[in-house]
Design a protein around this motif. Structure first.
Motif, short mmCIF file in Angstrom:
data_model
loop_
_atom_site.label_atom_id
_atom_site.label_comp_id
_atom_site.label_asym_id
_atom_site.label_seq_id
_atom_site.Cartn_x
_atom_site.Cartn_y
_atom_site.Cartn_z
N ALA A 1 0.83 -1.21 0.00
CA ALA A 1 0.00 0.00 0.00
C ALA A 1 0.86 1.26 0.00
N GLY A 2 2.05 1.16 -0.56
CA GLY A 2 2.86 2.35 -0.77
C GLY A 2 3.81 2.72 0.36
N LEU A 3 4.34 3.95 0.27
CA LEU A 3 5.32 4.50 1.21
C LEU A 3 6.53 3.57 1.36
N LYS A 4 7.02 3.08 0.25
CA LYS A 4 8.11 2.10 0.28
C LYS A 4 9.42 2.68 0.80
N LYS A 5 9.58 4.01 0.75
CA LYS A 5 10.81 4.62 1.24
C LYS A 5 10.70 5.08 2.69
N SER A 6 9.60 4.77 3.33
CA SER A 6 9.37 5.27 4.70
C SER A 6 10.31 4.64 5.72
N ARG A 7 10.66 3.39 5.53
CA ARG A 7 11.58 2.63 6.39
C ARG A 7 11.04 2.38 7.80
N HIS A 8 10.47 3.40 8.46
CA HIS A 8 9.92 3.22 9.81
C HIS A 8 8.56 3.91 9.89
N VAL A 9 7.50 3.11 10.08
CA VAL A 9 6.13 3.64 10.20
C VAL A 9 5.60 3.23 11.58
N PRO A 10 5.75 4.09 12.58
CA PRO A 10 5.37 3.72 13.95
C PRO A 10 3.88 3.71 14.23
N TYR B 1 -4.16 7.48 7.67
CA TYR B 1 -3.09 8.38 8.08
C TYR B 1 -1.91 7.54 8.56
N ALA B 2 -0.72 7.96 8.20
CA ALA B 2 0.49 7.24 8.60
C ALA B 2 1.53 8.20 9.14
N ALA B 3 2.06 7.85 10.31
CA ALA B 3 3.17 8.61 10.88
C ALA B 3 4.46 7.95 10.42
N VAL B 4 5.30 8.70 9.75
CA VAL B 4 6.53 8.15 9.17
C VAL B 4 7.75 8.76 9.86
N LEU B 5 8.53 7.89 10.45
CA LEU B 5 9.77 8.33 11.10
C LEU B 5 10.88 8.50 10.07
N GLY B 6 10.89 7.65 9.07
CA GLY B 6 11.90 7.75 8.02
C GLY B 6 13.20 7.08 8.40
N ASN B 7 14.19 7.27 7.57
CA ASN B 7 15.51 6.69 7.81
C ASN B 7 16.12 7.31 9.06
N ILE C 1 3.80 13.26 8.34
CA ILE C 1 2.48 12.65 8.38
C ILE C 1 1.94 12.55 6.96
N TYR C 2 1.46 11.37 6.60
CA TYR C 2 0.92 11.14 5.26
C TYR C 2 -0.55 10.75 5.35
N LYS C 3 -1.29 11.09 4.29
CA LYS C 3 -2.71 10.75 4.23
C LYS C 3 -3.04 10.13 2.87
N SER C 4 -3.86 9.09 2.91
CA SER C 4 -4.37 8.47 1.69
C SER C 4 -5.89 8.44 1.75
N THR C 5 -6.53 8.74 0.65
CA THR C 5 -7.99 8.69 0.59
C THR C 5 -8.48 7.59 -0.36
N ASP C 6 -7.54 6.78 -0.85
CA ASP C 6 -7.91 5.71 -1.77
C ASP C 6 -7.33 4.36 -1.33
N GLY C 7 -7.25 4.17 -0.04
CA GLY C 7 -6.81 2.88 0.47
C GLY C 7 -5.35 2.57 0.28
N GLY C 8 -4.52 3.60 0.18
CA GLY C 8 -3.09 3.38 0.05
C GLY C 8 -2.56 3.37 -1.38
N LYS C 9 -3.42 3.63 -2.35
CA LYS C 9 -2.96 3.67 -3.74
C LYS C 9 -2.09 4.91 -3.98
N SER C 10 -2.42 5.99 -3.29
CA SER C 10 -1.63 7.21 -3.39
C SER C 10 -1.61 7.88 -2.02
N TRP C 11 -0.55 8.67 -1.78
CA TRP C 11 -0.38 9.32 -0.48
C TRP C 11 -0.02 10.79 -0.69
N LYS C 12 -0.48 11.62 0.25
CA LYS C 12 -0.14 13.04 0.25
C LYS C 12 0.47 13.39 1.60
N LYS C 13 1.61 14.05 1.57
CA LYS C 13 2.26 14.47 2.81
C LYS C 13 1.50 15.68 3.36
#
Length: 211
Positions: free
Chosen positions: A147-156, A169-175, A185-197
């Protein structure tokens, strides 16, 4: 004689309204006096180990409302696990799809078959493992899709809209080892197909929680 039908109608109306009035009073009493249990009953409760004896530590555990024996947890080194018998037995449900460190597990309130998982733990230490973005299942863990955010590395943390599991909504710590623009913080309105910071401070400040 003309008054008799009118009088009979009034009597029938009164008898019709009485049951509704009594039911309303019963509902009011039930609401006003919720069931309470003596505090002494809780004193005998103790924590116990329910396993499994693999996968490492866990920072992501969740239950399912209405299902007292159903739980999921994400291991820091062993994917996502599921129990349907209150912890007596566990099954890894992510093998074959993804694995590694898990930082978040979120079950949709509106549909418990929909689950989102975020890779990468948040417990910073010398041997922290990263994850592989966000994963999603719509059949309670039988199958998964990225469901995306492949570069996030850490999603707590992941949070879902209570009525629409496609709003995420996803909280991303990152590398954690270098500055990166993938934090926030990222948000998706289509089930993870796309994300907006939706929130970003700088390349050195990540997000670890959502309320």
């Amino acid at each position: 004689m003309k008054r008799f039908p009118l009088l009979l109608g009034i009597v029938l109306l009164v008898f019709t309204l009485i049951p509704d009035s009594l039911n309303a009073q019963r509902r009011k009493k039930t609401t006003a006096n919720p069931v309470q249990y003596p505090e002494a009953l809780y004193s005998s409760m103790e924590y116990r180990l329910v396993g499994p004896f693999r996968g490492g530590r866990s920072v992501a555990v969740t239950g399912v409302p209405g299902e007292p024996n159903l739980f999921y947890f994400g291991a820091t080194g062993g994917g996502v696990w599921k129990t349907t018998d209150g912890g007596r037995s566990w099954e890894n449900i992510s093998d074959g799809y993804f694995g590694g460190s898990i930082g978040a597990v979120e079950v949709a309130q509106s549909d418990p078959n929909v689950i989102y998982v975020g890779g990468g733990e948040k417990t910073l230490r010398g041997n922290v493992s990263s994850g592989y973005g966000v994963w999603k299942t719509v059949d309670a863990g039988k199958t998964w899709k990225s469901a995306g955010l492949k570069k996030s590395r850490h999603v707590p943390r992941i949070r879902l809209h209570p009525d629409n599991p496609d709003i995420v909504y996803a909280a991303v710590l990152g590398n954690i080892y270098k500055p990166t623009p993938d934090r926030g913080i990222y948000k998706s309105t289509d089930g993870g197909k796309s994300w907006k910071k939706t929130l970003f401070v700088n390349e050195q400040a990540g997000a670890v929680d959502l309320v």
